[in-house]
Design a protein around this motif. Structure first.
Motif, PDB file in Angstrom:
ATOM      1  N   THR A 225      76.185   3.382  57.684  1.00  0.00           N
ATOM      2  CA  THR A 225      76.778   2.599  56.602  1.00  0.00           C
ATOM      3  C   THR A 225      76.821   1.128  56.988  1.00  0.00           C
ATOM      4  O   THR A 225      76.457   0.741  58.102  1.00  0.00           O
ATOM      5  N   GLU A 226      77.323   0.325  56.060  1.00  0.00           N
ATOM      6  CA  GLU A 226      77.467  -1.106  56.322  1.00  0.00           C
ATOM      7  C   GLU A 226      78.402  -1.348  57.496  1.00  0.00           C
ATOM      8  O   GLU A 226      78.259  -2.346  58.219  1.00  0.00           O
ATOM      9  N   ALA A 227      79.335  -0.438  57.715  1.00  0.00           N
ATOM     10  CA  ALA A 227      80.275  -0.604  58.827  1.00  0.00           C
ATOM     11  C   ALA A 227      79.556  -0.607  60.171  1.00  0.00           C
ATOM     12  O   ALA A 227      79.957  -1.318  61.098  1.00  0.00           O
ATOM     13  N   ASP A 228      78.500   0.181  60.300  1.00  0.00           N
ATOM     14  CA  ASP A 228      77.720   0.195  61.546  1.00  0.00           C
ATOM     15  C   ASP A 228      77.172  -1.192  61.841  1.00  0.00           C
ATOM     16  O   ASP A 228      77.227  -1.680  62.983  1.00  0.00           O
ATOM     17  N   LEU A 229      76.618  -1.817  60.801  1.00  0.00           N
ATOM     18  CA  LEU A 229      76.023  -3.136  60.982  1.00  0.00           C
ATOM     19  C   LEU A 229      77.084  -4.199  61.216  1.00  0.00           C
ATOM     20  O   LEU A 229      76.884  -5.128  62.004  1.00  0.00           O
ATOM     21  N   ASN A 230      78.225  -4.066  60.539  1.00  0.00           N
ATOM     22  CA  ASN A 230      79.302  -5.030  60.747  1.00  0.00           C
ATOM     23  C   ASN A 230      79.847  -4.945  62.174  1.00  0.00           C
ATOM     24  O   ASN A 230      80.126  -5.970  62.810  1.00  0.00           O
ATOM     25  N   LEU A 231      79.992  -3.725  62.668  1.00  0.00           N
ATOM     26  CA  LEU A 231      80.459  -3.562  64.046  1.00  0.00           C
ATOM     27  C   LEU A 231      79.417  -4.095  65.025  1.00  0.00           C
ATOM     28  O   LEU A 231      79.765  -4.733  66.025  1.00  0.00           O
ATOM     29  N   ALA A 232      78.141  -3.866  64.723  1.00  0.00           N
ATOM     30  CA  ALA A 232      77.074  -4.377  65.588  1.00  0.00           C
ATOM     31  C   ALA A 232      77.173  -5.891  65.712  1.00  0.00           C
ATOM     32  O   ALA A 232      77.113  -6.455  66.813  1.00  0.00           O
ATOM     33  N   GLY A 233      77.326  -6.569  64.579  1.00  0.00           N
ATOM     34  CA  GLY A 233      77.435  -8.020  64.620  1.00  0.00           C
ATOM     35  C   GLY A 233      78.644  -8.493  65.396  1.00  0.00           C
ATOM     36  O   GLY A 233      78.580  -9.476  66.146  1.00  0.00           O
ATOM     37  N   LEU A 234      79.755  -7.789  65.245  1.00  0.00           N
ATOM     38  CA  LEU A 234      80.982  -8.148  65.962  1.00  0.00           C
ATOM     39  C   LEU A 234      80.811  -7.968  67.466  1.00  0.00           C
ATOM     40  O   LEU A 234      81.210  -8.824  68.264  1.00  0.00           O
ATOM     41  N   LEU A 235      80.197  -6.864  67.872  1.00  0.00           N
ATOM     42  CA  LEU A 235      79.985  -6.604  69.293  1.00  0.00           C
ATOM     43  C   LEU A 235      79.040  -7.629  69.912  1.00  0.00           C
ATOM     44  O   LEU A 235      79.268  -8.107  71.031  1.00  0.00           O
ATOM     45  N   LEU A 236      77.985  -7.989  69.175  1.00  0.00           N
ATOM     46  CA  LEU A 236      77.062  -9.002  69.683  1.00  0.00           C
ATOM     47  C   LEU A 236      77.770 -10.347  69.825  1.00  0.00           C
ATOM     48  O   LEU A 236      77.543 -11.081  70.791  1.00  0.00           O
ATOM     49  N   LEU A 237      78.629 -10.652  68.871  1.00  0.00           N
ATOM     50  CA  LEU A 237      79.407 -11.892  68.937  1.00  0.00           C
ATOM     51  C   LEU A 237      80.281 -11.919  70.177  1.00  0.00           C
ATOM     52  O   LEU A 237      80.471 -12.972  70.798  1.00  0.00           O
ATOM     53  N   ASN A 238      80.788 -10.754  70.578  1.00  0.00           N
ATOM     54  CA  ASN A 238      81.672 -10.661  71.737  1.00  0.00           C
ATOM     55  C   ASN A 238      80.922 -10.430  73.045  1.00  0.00           C
ATOM     56  O   ASN A 238      81.539 -10.241  74.092  1.00  0.00           O
ATOM     57  N   GLY A 239      79.582 -10.396  72.984  1.00  0.00           N
ATOM     58  CA  GLY A 239      78.795 -10.228  74.205  1.00  0.00           C
ATOM     59  C   GLY A 239      78.595  -8.802  74.637  1.00  0.00           C
ATOM     60  O   GLY A 239      78.068  -8.555  75.729  1.00  0.00           O
TER      61      GLY A 239
ATOM     62  N   THR B 112      69.221  -9.066  76.845  1.00  0.00           N
ATOM     63  CA  THR B 112      70.224  -8.070  77.188  1.00  0.00           C
ATOM     64  C   THR B 112      71.530  -8.678  77.689  1.00  0.00           C
ATOM     65  O   THR B 112      72.508  -7.972  77.888  1.00  0.00           O
ATOM     66  N   ASN B 113      71.557 -10.003  77.911  1.00  0.00           N
ATOM     67  CA  ASN B 113      72.778 -10.671  78.350  1.00  0.00           C
ATOM     68  C   ASN B 113      72.684 -12.151  78.014  1.00  0.00           C
ATOM     69  O   ASN B 113      71.638 -12.647  77.605  1.00  0.00           O
ATOM     70  N   LEU B 114      73.790 -12.866  78.191  1.00  0.00           N
ATOM     71  CA  LEU B 114      73.826 -14.281  77.837  1.00  0.00           C
ATOM     72  C   LEU B 114      72.859 -15.109  78.668  1.00  0.00           C
ATOM     73  O   LEU B 114      72.279 -16.079  78.185  1.00  0.00           O
TER      74      LEU B 114
END
Length: 198
Positions: free
Chosen positions: A34-48, A164-166
């Motif tokens: 669902t859209e929630a999967d993608l929203n969580l993905a973006g949030l996790l990427l934002l947090n590293g 894979t990392n910053l």
């Protein structure tokens, strides 16, 4: 839907931990992507949190293209001597953004084949002369009628393998896209430099 909407609200006001929990709650209530999967993905990427973030972001394919799976998925294998095909899975703006990783991909494999929306073909042919460009209407991008590759992936997955990392996320040191010189000259002739008007 309610959990996802609440997660988006929390995200907007900076309550990222609450947003993450809401997205995870929404995901737990559905066996489908669902859209929630993608929203969580973006949030996790934002947090590293790149590992889980890119794994979830891969679900973009399932949402946008009905779960089309690469014939031979690329999973960080040694690409030396291999041919990798990358196909455009998003809008032209996103494909152009992820195209910044094509030079690095090419440096790791023998040959890259890029299948993109026909609207991007002239730009990519000027900018990435060392790769094979296959032009196709957007609706046929996932049509697979050639088997000349060892691995296949989509543009939005390239960061999963190459960023894979910053520390690996440094910007390119040179411009990658080559403008149409004739059109550029025409625009310059039409709009003289600002200093000429002073």
């Amino acid at each position: 839907q309610l959990h996802n909407a609440l997660g988006n609200l929390y995200h907007r006001i900076g309550r990222l931990s609450d947003a993450e929990q809401c997205f995870r709650n929404a995901m737990s209530l559905s066996t489908q992507v669902t859209e929630a999967d993608l929203n969580l993905a973006g949030l996790l990427l934002l947090n590293g949190a790149y590992g889980e973030g890119w794994r979830l972001f891969e679900n973009m394919r399932a949402v946008a293209y009905g779960g089309a799976v690469p014939q031979a998925s690329c999973n960080r294998e040694d690409l030396s001597g291999k041919t990798v095909r990358v196909y455009g899975n998003q809008g032209v703006g996103d494909v152009v953004m992820f195209a910044g990783l094509l030079p690095e991909l090419q440096s790791r494999c023998r040959q890259s084949i890029v299948k993109i929306d026909e609207r991007l073909t002239p730009l990519f042919e000027r900018s990435f002369k060392w790769t094979e460009i296959i032009s196709a209407p957007r609706e046929s991008l996932l049509a697979r009628n050639e088997g000349r590759f060892d691995f296949e992936t989509i543009f939005s997955e390239l960061p999963r393998y190459l960023r894979t990392n910053l520390a690996a996320a440094s910007p390119p040191k040179y411009g990658l896209l080559t403008a149409d010189r004739e059109k550029s000259d025409s625009i310059r002739d039409r709009y003289p430099a600002a200093e000429d008007k002073r």
